[in-house]
Write a protein that holds these residues in place. Structure first.
Motif, mmCIF file in Angstrom:
data_model
loop_
_atom_site.group_PDB
_atom_site.id
_atom_site.type_symbol
_atom_site.label_atom_id
_atom_site.label_comp_id
_atom_site.label_asym_id
_atom_site.label_seq_id
_atom_site.Cartn_x
_atom_site.Cartn_y
_atom_site.Cartn_z
ATOM 1 N N ALA A 86 0.873 -1.184 0.000
ATOM 2 C CA ALA A 86 0.000 0.000 0.000
ATOM 3 C C ALA A 86 0.904 1.227 0.000
ATOM 4 N N MET A 87 0.558 2.226 -0.801
ATOM 5 C CA MET A 87 1.418 3.390 -0.947
ATOM 6 C C MET A 87 1.109 4.469 0.079
ATOM 7 N N CYS A 88 2.196 5.145 0.484
ATOM 8 C CA CYS A 88 2.068 6.252 1.436
ATOM 9 C C CYS A 88 1.943 7.552 0.648
ATOM 10 N N TYR A 89 0.925 8.311 0.904
ATOM 11 C CA TYR A 89 0.837 9.653 0.306
ATOM 12 C C TYR A 89 0.018 10.550 1.222
ATOM 13 N N GLY A 90 0.116 11.835 0.941
ATOM 14 C CA GLY A 90 -0.689 12.803 1.698
ATOM 15 C C GLY A 90 -1.607 13.522 0.729
ATOM 16 N N GLY A 91 -2.084 14.674 1.142
ATOM 17 C CA GLY A 91 -2.892 15.418 0.190
ATOM 18 C C GLY A 91 -3.572 16.625 0.795
ATOM 19 N N HIS A 92 -3.931 17.539 -0.080
ATOM 20 C CA HIS A 92 -4.779 18.668 0.307
ATOM 21 C C HIS A 92 -6.218 18.265 0.000
ATOM 22 N N TRP A 97 -4.400 21.137 4.012
ATOM 23 C CA TRP A 97 -3.453 20.038 4.140
ATOM 24 C C TRP A 97 -4.025 19.009 5.115
ATOM 25 N N ALA A 98 -4.109 17.756 4.659
ATOM 26 C CA ALA A 98 -4.760 16.724 5.473
ATOM 27 C C ALA A 98 -3.752 15.750 6.077
ATOM 28 N N GLY A 99 -2.463 15.966 5.842
ATOM 29 C CA GLY A 99 -1.465 15.058 6.398
ATOM 30 C C GLY A 99 -1.426 13.742 5.640
ATOM 31 N N GLN A 100 -1.039 12.677 6.352
ATOM 32 C CA GLN A 100 -0.919 11.371 5.696
ATOM 33 C C GLN A 100 -2.287 10.799 5.352
ATOM 34 N N ALA A 211 6.062 17.904 3.100
ATOM 35 C CA ALA A 211 5.413 18.367 4.334
ATOM 36 C C ALA A 211 6.195 17.904 5.566
ATOM 37 N N ARG A 212 6.836 16.740 5.437
ATOM 38 C CA ARG A 212 7.598 16.214 6.581
ATOM 39 C C ARG A 212 9.066 16.646 6.533
ATOM 40 N N ASN A 213 9.356 17.485 5.545
ATOM 41 C CA ASN A 213 10.728 17.927 5.330
ATOM 42 C C ASN A 213 11.693 16.754 5.148
ATOM 43 N N ASP A 214 11.188 15.679 4.586
ATOM 44 C CA ASP A 214 12.012 14.496 4.306
ATOM 45 C C ASP A 214 12.488 14.615 2.846
#
Ligand code: AMP
Ligand code: MG
Length: 521
Positions: A86-92, A97-100, A211-214
């Motif tokens: 399963a893929m990790c993504y975030g989104g608006h 901004w809704a985070g992960q 968003a996580r500065n990664d």
């Protein structure tokens, strides 16, 4: 156990995996995906499949009718070499901004390379919980799965860039759903769709790391994306110039997709940045809908009832806004954001010119005339007019017609029964102008040309709902028939006109599922 396709593990080999094996909802850091397993289902049954998509995957008819096919594409069995993730993504979401977010009810069961060397990713939607499921169940219900299956294939045949659908299986399990989030949950039949795309990477796949500065993972993912899916952009090695070219390509394909949506009257309904494919494909068929009467402010999504953020007329500017969020996500990899800014600014100009060209084609003219189109849109809006029927009928008008004949020709498109009085006023001037233009600069073979861009058959909201209602009673005939009819949306198919090319009936105007849908759809 296997089919003939070649499973390719580049995605999981090259990108960082979630080191935690627990399949419980949580924040997943520094990883692009988590290993998962589909949830076994009680009584899988293949309800429908797309032979065209099967062919892309080198699956023949015998494969598709095998028990193995049903077991694999319902989530009950894995082929040798399949390692689901399963893929990790975030989104608006709705501008915030809704985070992960991540694949909460989808999982990739395999990436394959077909006999033509094409890459395809196979995802099961509704195959159970993943670390991204938050407080939800990871499942999908039959009604939404029918909507996804039918619409993605209908869009493909309309020439709209889209993810595809291979199969739709009933699971035999019951799923607890509150369709309108209004405190009236019910058990509904569960289902799993296998959807197919070159990749399921979204704008949000990049936003999460920014968003996580990664920045390390962000760069790894972007370099991987370009190398794997956009190799034509690489000259010697990947530089910020390559990133800029990549962003320009995403802007370009997104623009084309939106022009197509506007052309066929498709309203996505939830254009959150997690629902925007980096390949410019229509993705995540949820509370989408089709314009019936032409109304730029219309959205089928009840979750968006207050602001109409994702209404038909706003789709072009929302896509622009979403692209800005993608630009902001990759900006930390640039020394200067000037290149991104220029590309982003170009979107507006390029969209406008592509849209004008599309409208010109819909009208069968050699040149775009702003006043003619503006007046047309005003008219369509003022008199409740079915967009699909209107443009289809317009091709039947000839330059020699009288204005009365023109109005008569398009009259089947009017919802408003008092059209005769009002129509003559507003359409008189417009047809005078249009007939004049037809005489001087109609395209060659105008009727045929117009009929190639103005579909006769689209997945009208009420038709999808009727197919769902029948399927819920165990009758799959309409699902299968609609699927076949929608494969030839530009053909006349007179035998299907009475059933599938009509205006929305009055009963469907306010009916749940027909004009009102929620994100649970
Ligand atoms: P969508 O509205 O389909 O774009 O979904 C937004 C987010 O909610 C994504 O992260 C989905 O995976 C997640 N989601 C939606 N429905 C479910 C569900 N039934 N179970 C788990 N996650 C879900
Ligand atoms: Mg989504």
């Amino acid at each position: 156990m296997s089919f003939t396709f070649q499973i390719d593990t580049t995605f999981t080999d090259k990108l960082p995996a979630d080191p935690v094996a627990h399949n419980v909802p949580r924040q997943v850091m520094g990883a692009c995906y988590s290993w998962v397993q589909p949830k076994p289902v009680q009584q899988p049954k293949l309800l429908i499949h797309s032979p065209e998509v099967a062919e892309l995957l080198d699956l023949n008819d015998e494969d598709c009718h095998s028990d193995l096919f049903t077991q694999v594409f319902s989530g009950n069995a894995l082929l040798d070499g399949m390692k689901p993730y399963a893929m990790c993504y975030g989104g608006h979401q709705f501008g915030n901004w809704a985070g992960q977010l991540g694949d909460g009810r989808a999982m990739t069961i395999a990436d394959i390379i077909n006999s033509k060397g094409e890459r395809w990713s196979l995802q099961l939607k509704g195959a159970g919980k993943t670390p991204y499921s938050r407080n939800a169940d990871g499942l999908a219900v039959l009604r939404s799965s029918i909507r996804e299956f039918l619409c993605s294939e209908a869009m493909f045949h309309l020439g709209v860039p889209t993810t595809r659908a291979l199969s739709l299986c009933a699971t035999g399990d019951q799923v607890w759903r509150d369709m309108f989030y209004d405190g009236h949950p019910e058990y509904e039949p569960g289902a799993v769709v296998c959807r197919v795309a070159p990749s399921f990477l979204r704008f949000g796949s990049f936003e999460i790391f920014a968003a996580r500065n990664d920045l390390k993972t962000l760069k790894t993912l972007l370099d991987f994306t370009i190398t794997t899916y956009f190799p034509h952009l690489i000259e010697d090695n990947i530089t910020t110039d390559t990133y800029a070219k990549w962003f320009a390509e995403v802007c370009d394909t997104t623009k084309d997709m939106i022009v197509h949506w506007q052309r066929v009257g498709f309203v996505h309904g939830v254009m959150n940045t997690d629902n925007m494919s980096i390949h410019g494909l229509t993705i995540d068929y949820g509370p989408y809908g089709w314009l019936e009467d032409y109304n730029p402010d219309w959205t089928p999504n009840t979750t968006d009832a207050q602001f109409h953020r994702y209404a038909y007329g706003k789709q072009p500017s929302i896509a622009h806004w979403n692209l800005m969020k993608l630009a902001q996500a990759i900006a930390p990899l640039f020394d200067s954001v000037e290149a991104l800014q220029t590309i982003l600014n170009d979107y507006a100009t390029q969209y406008k010119s592509a849209w004008q060209d599309m409208m010109r084609q819909k009208l069968g003219l050699k040149t775009f005339d702003e006043a003619l189109v503006e007046q047309l849109m005003n008219n369509l809006e003022r008199i409740e007019t079915d967009m699909t029927i209107f443009f289809r009928k317009l091709a039947d008008i000839s330059a020699q017609n009288t204005i009365e004949q023109c109005i008569q020709t398009i009259s089947p498109a009017f919802y408003d029964t008092s059209w005769q009085n009002k129509a003559s006023e507003v359409w008189q001037a417009w047809f005078e102008d249009y007939l004049g233009q037809l005489k001087s600069h109609a395209v060659d073979n105008r009727k045929a040309a117009m009929n190639q861009v103005n579909p006769k058959f689209v997945l009208r909201n009420y038709l999808a709902q009727l197919a769902i209602d029948k399927a819920n009673e165990g009758d799959l005939s309409m699902l299968h028939e609609l699927f076949e009819v929608l494969k030839r949306p530009y053909a006349e198919q007179p035998q299907f006109e009475a059933q599938y090319a009509q205006k929305r009936p009055d009963w469907a105007k306010e009916k749940a599922g027909c004009s009102m849908l929620s994100c649970s759809s």
